[in-house]
Structure formats: C-alpha cells, structure tokens
Write an enzyme that holds these catalytic residues in place. Structure first.
Site, short mmCIF file in Angstrom:
data_model
loop_
_atom_site.label_atom_id
_atom_site.label_comp_id
_atom_site.label_asym_id
_atom_site.label_seq_id
_atom_site.Cartn_x
_atom_site.Cartn_y
_atom_site.Cartn_z
N ASN A 82 0.81 -1.10 -0.15
CA ASN A 82 0.13 0.13 0.11
C ASN A 82 0.95 1.40 -0.04
O ASN A 82 1.34 1.51 0.91
CB ASN A 82 -1.02 0.02 1.18
CG ASN A 82 -1.94 1.23 1.47
OD1 ASN A 82 -1.83 1.91 0.48
ND2 ASN A 82 -2.39 1.34 2.44
N TRP A 83 0.89 2.01 -1.30
CA TRP A 83 1.92 3.09 -1.30
C TRP A 83 1.47 4.27 -0.64
O TRP A 83 1.88 5.30 -0.62
CB TRP A 83 2.07 3.16 -2.79
CG TRP A 83 2.94 2.32 -3.46
CD1 TRP A 83 3.62 1.26 -3.07
CD2 TRP A 83 3.48 2.30 -4.91
NE1 TRP A 83 3.97 0.46 -3.84
CE2 TRP A 83 4.21 1.18 -5.05
CE3 TRP A 83 3.14 3.36 -5.94
CZ2 TRP A 83 4.85 1.03 -6.17
CZ3 TRP A 83 3.80 2.95 -7.09
CH2 TRP A 83 4.75 1.78 -7.10
N LYS A 84 0.04 4.28 -0.35
CA LYS A 84 -0.53 5.52 0.25
C LYS A 84 -0.58 6.71 -0.82
O LYS A 84 -0.31 6.52 -2.01
CB LYS A 84 -0.13 5.81 1.55
CG LYS A 84 -0.29 4.52 2.50
CD LYS A 84 -0.02 4.53 3.81
CE LYS A 84 0.03 3.37 4.73
NZ LYS A 84 -0.02 3.35 6.18
N HIS B 224 -9.58 1.83 4.89
CA HIS B 224 -8.35 1.83 5.55
C HIS B 224 -8.61 2.99 6.95
O HIS B 224 -9.23 3.75 6.58
CB HIS B 224 -7.35 2.35 4.68
CG HIS B 224 -5.72 2.33 5.60
ND1 HIS B 224 -5.46 3.03 6.39
CD2 HIS B 224 -4.98 1.46 5.28
CE1 HIS B 224 -4.28 2.84 6.66
NE2 HIS B 224 -3.94 1.79 5.83
N GLU C 33 -5.81 -4.27 10.64
CA GLU C 33 -4.77 -3.10 10.69
C GLU C 33 -4.90 -2.46 12.00
O GLU C 33 -5.65 -1.42 12.10
CB GLU C 33 -4.97 -2.36 9.36
CG GLU C 33 -4.71 -3.04 8.26
CD GLU C 33 -3.78 -2.24 7.26
OE1 GLU C 33 -2.87 -3.00 6.61
OE2 GLU C 33 -3.82 -0.89 7.26
N GLY D 234 2.45 2.45 11.02
CA GLY D 234 3.29 3.49 10.86
C GLY D 234 4.28 3.83 12.20
O GLY D 234 4.75 4.82 12.17
N SER E 179 3.22 -2.05 10.47
CA SER E 179 4.68 -1.96 10.75
C SER E 179 5.46 -3.23 10.12
O SER E 179 6.21 -3.68 10.78
CB SER E 179 5.13 -1.59 12.05
OG SER E 179 4.57 -0.06 12.38
P1 PGA Z 1 2.99 0.58 7.69
O1 PGA Z 1 1.19 0.74 6.98
O2 PGA Z 1 3.55 -0.64 6.99
O3 PGA Z 1 3.57 1.74 7.21
O4 PGA Z 1 2.68 0.61 9.06
C1 PGA Z 1 0.38 -0.21 6.89
C2 PGA Z 1 -0.70 0.35 6.20
O5 PGA Z 1 -1.24 1.14 6.85
O6 PGA Z 1 -1.34 -0.40 5.47
#
Ligand code: PGA
Length: 224
Positions: free
Chosen positions: A7-9, A101, A150, A156, A186
């Site tokens: 997931n690149w956001k 999300h 999640e 993050g 993470s």
């Molecule tokens: P992260 O994000 O791996 O940077 O914690 C995961 C997500 O929000 O899908």
C-alpha cells in the site's frame, strides 16, 4: 496461497512509480518468485495512487499473479460527483480495491455507511475487496475477499503486533470460509517471516516497507 499487498498511500511521482515497477519486475525476473506466482502459491498486489494504475498495469500484466489494487473507490457508480474515481473506471486494470483503511475512516471521516456503499460498488462490478478493519467492532461484509487486520497503534509506528496478538484478533473477527486473513501494521523485511510461516495468516499488507522496491521484493521473496 499467500498474499502480499503493498500500500503506497499518497506517495511517489509518476516517474518514481514507474521506476519502482521497473526495478521490482527486474528483480522478480532473476528470482524464484515467478514460480510461486505461476503455481498460485503467492499473489502480489500493488496498490498505487489512482493516477499510476494505468501506467503500471502493462508491466504488472507480464507476471501471473502480479496484480494491482486501488487504495479506495467511489461510493457512487457514476454521475455528478466531482473528483470521484468509480469502480467502472478502473475495472479491467485492478483486481482489488482497499476499502475502509483507518486513515480514511479517521482523517477523511469515512463512516460505516459509506464503506458499505463502496463494498456494494465493488460487488456490483465483481471486483474484489481488501477490507481493512481495526478490530472486531468494524463491520466485516460478507462480500469481502481479503480481510486485513490493521490495528491503528501498529500502523506507521514500528510497533507491529506479535503473531499471537494477530491470531487472537483473527478469532474475534469470525471470518467466513472464503475470507482470507491479512495482517498489516509496521510489517517489514525483518519481521515478515514470522507471520508468513504461520498457516493462520494468509498474507501481509506493508505500507512504508512497500515504498522501496528492494525491501518489498525482500518481503515477497520471504514467501516459501
Ligand atoms: P505501515 O502501514 O506498514 O507503514 O505500518 C500499513 C498500512 O497502513 O497499510
């Protein structure tokens, strides 16, 4: 089959996105990973921002089981909704859409009623969903294909949940038999193996660790 979802956001320019895909697919070519993809033991799902989906698709389609997802989809089918990207606009180039999300639920005030409409859009167009839930209080729709646990305090932060914590949550979620269980929060190249080795966990959803094609490749090549 294991699922690894990047997931690149809201990251990368068009050029960076294209270069990421070039590097990643070159690494795939010189590895054993395509064998797992061919044998349906692994599916790699990349969720870039909307504008890059059509740019990346010609490179992705060269590999069986390397597919794209959108990070969201409109709750509307079409019409006067300025700025919306509808399911029918991306059908054919994406296999999945991430829905619900926590960043959208919280920062963009997406409520359960909106999420239900988005799930319906995907269902109507026979697109698969990656439904993100924070815990057992978020609704699990029967149409969800992949259900990603999640936890917000793990996203993050570097504070990934332990395998035991993830499996304990899976028990609370009461998934339907067709629903695969994914963990995100993470995940990185160092901690991915412990999740991937556990048969209760069908896949991983790294965010930050998916931004670097070399690290993301290292995660997908941890699948056995
Ligand atoms: P992260 O994000 O791996 O940077 O914690 C995961 C997500 O929000 O899908």
């Amino acid at each position: 089959m294991k699922f690894i979802i990047g997931n690149w956001k809201a990251n990368k320019t068009a050029q960076e996105a294209f270069e990421w895909m070039l590097i990643f697919t070159e690494k795939l070519k010189t590895s054993e990973v395509p064998k797992l993809l061919e044998e349906d033991k692994l599916q790699i799902i990349i969720a870039p921002p909307f504008p890059f989906i059509y740019l990346l698709q010609p490179l992705a389609e060269k590999f069986h089981n390397l597919v794209l997802a959108s990070q969201d989809i409109s709750q509307f089918s079409d019409g006067s909704f300025t700025g919306e990207v509808t399911a029918q606009m991306v059908k054919g180039v994406i296999d999945y859409s991430i829905i619900g999300h926590s960043e959208r639920r919280v920062s963009l005030y997406e409520d359960e009623a909106t999420i239900a409409k988005k799930m319906k859009q995907l269902e109507d167009l026979k697109l698969k969903s990656i439904l993100c839930v924070r815990d057992e209080k978020d609704t699990i729709y029967s149409s969800a294909s992949l259900v990603a646990y999640e936890p917000m305090d793990a996203i993050g932060t570097g504070n990934n949940k332990t395998v035991e914590e993830v499996i304990a949550m899976k028990k609370n979620l009461s998934l339907l038999p067709h629903q695969k269980f994914i963990y995100g929060g993470s995940v990185n190249e160092e901690n991915c193996t412990e999740y991937l080795q556990n048969p209760e966990i069908d896949g991983l959803l790294p965010g930050k660790a998916s931004l670097d094609p070399v690290e993301f490749f290292s995660i997908v090549s941890s699948v056995e």
